[in-house]
Write a protein that holds these residues in place. Sequence first.
Motif, mmCIF file in Angstrom:
data_model
loop_
_atom_site.group_PDB
_atom_site.id
_atom_site.type_symbol
_atom_site.label_atom_id
_atom_site.label_comp_id
_atom_site.label_asym_id
_atom_site.label_seq_id
_atom_site.Cartn_x
_atom_site.Cartn_y
_atom_site.Cartn_z
ATOM 1 N N HIS A 1 2.502 -5.701 -23.599
ATOM 2 C CA HIS A 1 2.677 -4.320 -23.159
ATOM 3 C C HIS A 1 2.285 -4.144 -21.690
ATOM 4 O O HIS A 1 2.670 -3.161 -21.059
ATOM 5 C CB HIS A 1 1.833 -3.382 -24.031
ATOM 6 N N LEU A 2 1.532 -5.091 -21.185
ATOM 7 C CA LEU A 2 1.112 -5.033 -19.791
ATOM 8 C C LEU A 2 2.110 -5.759 -18.902
ATOM 9 O O LEU A 2 2.692 -6.769 -19.294
ATOM 10 C CB LEU A 2 -0.266 -5.671 -19.624
ATOM 11 N N GLU A 3 2.308 -5.232 -17.715
ATOM 12 C CA GLU A 3 3.167 -5.895 -16.723
ATOM 13 C C GLU A 3 2.513 -5.743 -15.357
ATOM 14 O O GLU A 3 2.159 -4.629 -14.951
ATOM 15 C CB GLU A 3 4.572 -5.309 -16.713
ATOM 16 N N PHE A 4 2.368 -6.855 -14.658
ATOM 17 C CA PHE A 4 1.673 -6.849 -13.370
ATOM 18 C C PHE A 4 2.650 -7.123 -12.232
ATOM 19 O O PHE A 4 3.536 -7.978 -12.350
ATOM 20 C CB PHE A 4 0.561 -7.901 -13.376
ATOM 21 N N GLU A 5 2.461 -6.391 -11.148
ATOM 22 C CA GLU A 5 3.285 -6.560 -9.959
ATOM 23 C C GLU A 5 2.489 -7.266 -8.872
ATOM 24 O O GLU A 5 1.389 -6.818 -8.510
ATOM 25 C CB GLU A 5 3.762 -5.200 -9.439
ATOM 26 N N ILE A 6 3.017 -8.351 -8.355
ATOM 27 C CA ILE A 6 2.373 -9.133 -7.299
ATOM 28 C C ILE A 6 3.150 -8.895 -6.006
ATOM 29 O O ILE A 6 4.344 -9.169 -5.923
ATOM 30 C CB ILE A 6 2.356 -10.629 -7.668
ATOM 31 N N LYS A 7 2.445 -8.389 -4.977
ATOM 32 C CA LYS A 7 3.109 -7.973 -3.738
ATOM 33 C C LYS A 7 2.236 -8.291 -2.531
ATOM 34 O O LYS A 7 1.051 -8.608 -2.682
ATOM 35 C CB LYS A 7 3.399 -6.462 -3.778
ATOM 36 N N PRO A 8 2.802 -8.172 -1.320
ATOM 37 C CA PRO A 8 1.971 -8.357 -0.114
ATOM 38 C C PRO A 8 0.878 -7.285 -0.051
ATOM 39 O O PRO A 8 1.105 -6.140 -0.433
ATOM 40 C CB PRO A 8 2.964 -8.197 1.040
ATOM 41 N N LEU A 9 -0.278 -7.653 0.422
ATOM 42 C CA LEU A 9 -1.345 -6.685 0.646
ATOM 43 C C LEU A 9 -0.865 -5.668 1.674
ATOM 44 O O LEU A 9 -0.330 -6.032 2.722
ATOM 45 C CB LEU A 9 -2.595 -7.405 1.165
ATOM 46 N N SER A 10 -1.067 -4.386 1.375
ATOM 47 C CA SER A 10 -0.579 -3.331 2.263
ATOM 48 C C SER A 10 -1.724 -2.466 2.767
ATOM 49 O O SER A 10 -2.739 -2.297 2.088
ATOM 50 C CB SER A 10 0.439 -2.453 1.526
ATOM 51 N N PHE A 11 -1.553 -1.900 3.971
ATOM 52 C CA PHE A 11 -2.592 -1.069 4.568
ATOM 53 C C PHE A 11 -2.936 0.138 3.694
ATOM 54 O O PHE A 11 -4.082 0.554 3.615
ATOM 55 C CB PHE A 11 -2.161 -0.580 5.955
ATOM 56 N N ASP A 12 -1.935 0.709 3.030
ATOM 57 C CA ASP A 12 -2.210 1.915 2.247
ATOM 58 C C ASP A 12 -2.992 1.635 0.970
ATOM 59 O O ASP A 12 -3.454 2.570 0.306
ATOM 60 C CB ASP A 12 -0.905 2.658 1.923
ATOM 61 N N LYS A 13 -3.194 0.347 0.633
ATOM 62 C CA LYS A 13 -3.930 0.008 -0.580
ATOM 63 C C LYS A 13 -5.299 -0.627 -0.301
ATOM 64 O O LYS A 13 -6.100 -0.795 -1.223
ATOM 65 C CB LYS A 13 -3.106 -0.964 -1.428
ATOM 66 N N ILE A 14 -5.562 -1.001 0.959
ATOM 67 C CA ILE A 14 -6.748 -1.833 1.179
ATOM 68 C C ILE A 14 -8.066 -1.092 0.914
ATOM 69 O O ILE A 14 -9.025 -1.698 0.448
ATOM 70 C CB ILE A 14 -6.768 -2.491 2.584
ATOM 71 N N GLU A 15 -8.125 0.201 1.170
ATOM 72 C CA GLU A 15 -9.374 0.914 0.889
ATOM 73 C C GLU A 15 -9.657 0.923 -0.608
ATOM 74 O O GLU A 15 -10.786 0.664 -1.049
ATOM 75 C CB GLU A 15 -9.315 2.332 1.448
#
Length: 260
Positions: free
Chosen positions: A20-34
Amino acid sequence: MDEKQAITFYSTFKPKKDSHLEFEIKPLSFDKIEEICKQVAEICSSTEPTVNTLGFTQEELYLLLLGIAEINVEQHIGIECFEKNSGEFAATLLTEDLFYMKSPAKLLKATERLPHLHDRLDKSLAVIKKCMKAVQNAYLKPELPLQSFRIEVAVCNPKFQGLGLMTEMVRFMIKEHPFLKFAKSIVIEATNPGTQLVFERNGFKTYYELSYKNFEYKGEKILAGVEDKTQEKGFKPAKKLKVMVYHRQLPIKTTSLPEL
């Protein structure tokens, strides 16, 4: 590397233990780092053995992690992972290009935010320098950027541990990441048995071991309390830090070095 160049990649992972879980792997982004740095600081402040023993607080860790994450975004070498349906933070991998290892940029960011951390930073750097000196051989020493990397942060949300997520993140890093998949070598100082097992499963070999109870810095055994602290928190006691290496071309022979 052109900082304006758009580096994109995307992968998904569904664990067999919970489809039931699905994970997304993506480049680290500025809007998520905090958000990511706050989560990682909270996790590490309670589970990471060397961080606990050296006395870093959660807020101090957060500010230190921000400096690392900012450089990862600028150099397009960090990875973030969130659970697709809930949007919850799941895991991250932050790395360092060893070609630029002598650059003070990251430490300057940290010390500007927290000037009182010099003593603890010096102790932490002493551990890293000792480990990296042990693996600075002909295979790891990069002549150009993007040849060799050091993993600085490998953290999984405890809620999603045991699903194979970090194993998949490491596999993605060495097999599919636009830059890291071409790296000749990748090194990590794995501080606890769980992390060590994950990297072993992905082909990393232990090249050097550092005994927590015996390591000295300026005559002080600064990591002597690691084993007790991990036991206090209910984790399997960590006795040694392992310097582990993934090498893409030539095998690295393990070396028997004097215990520190």
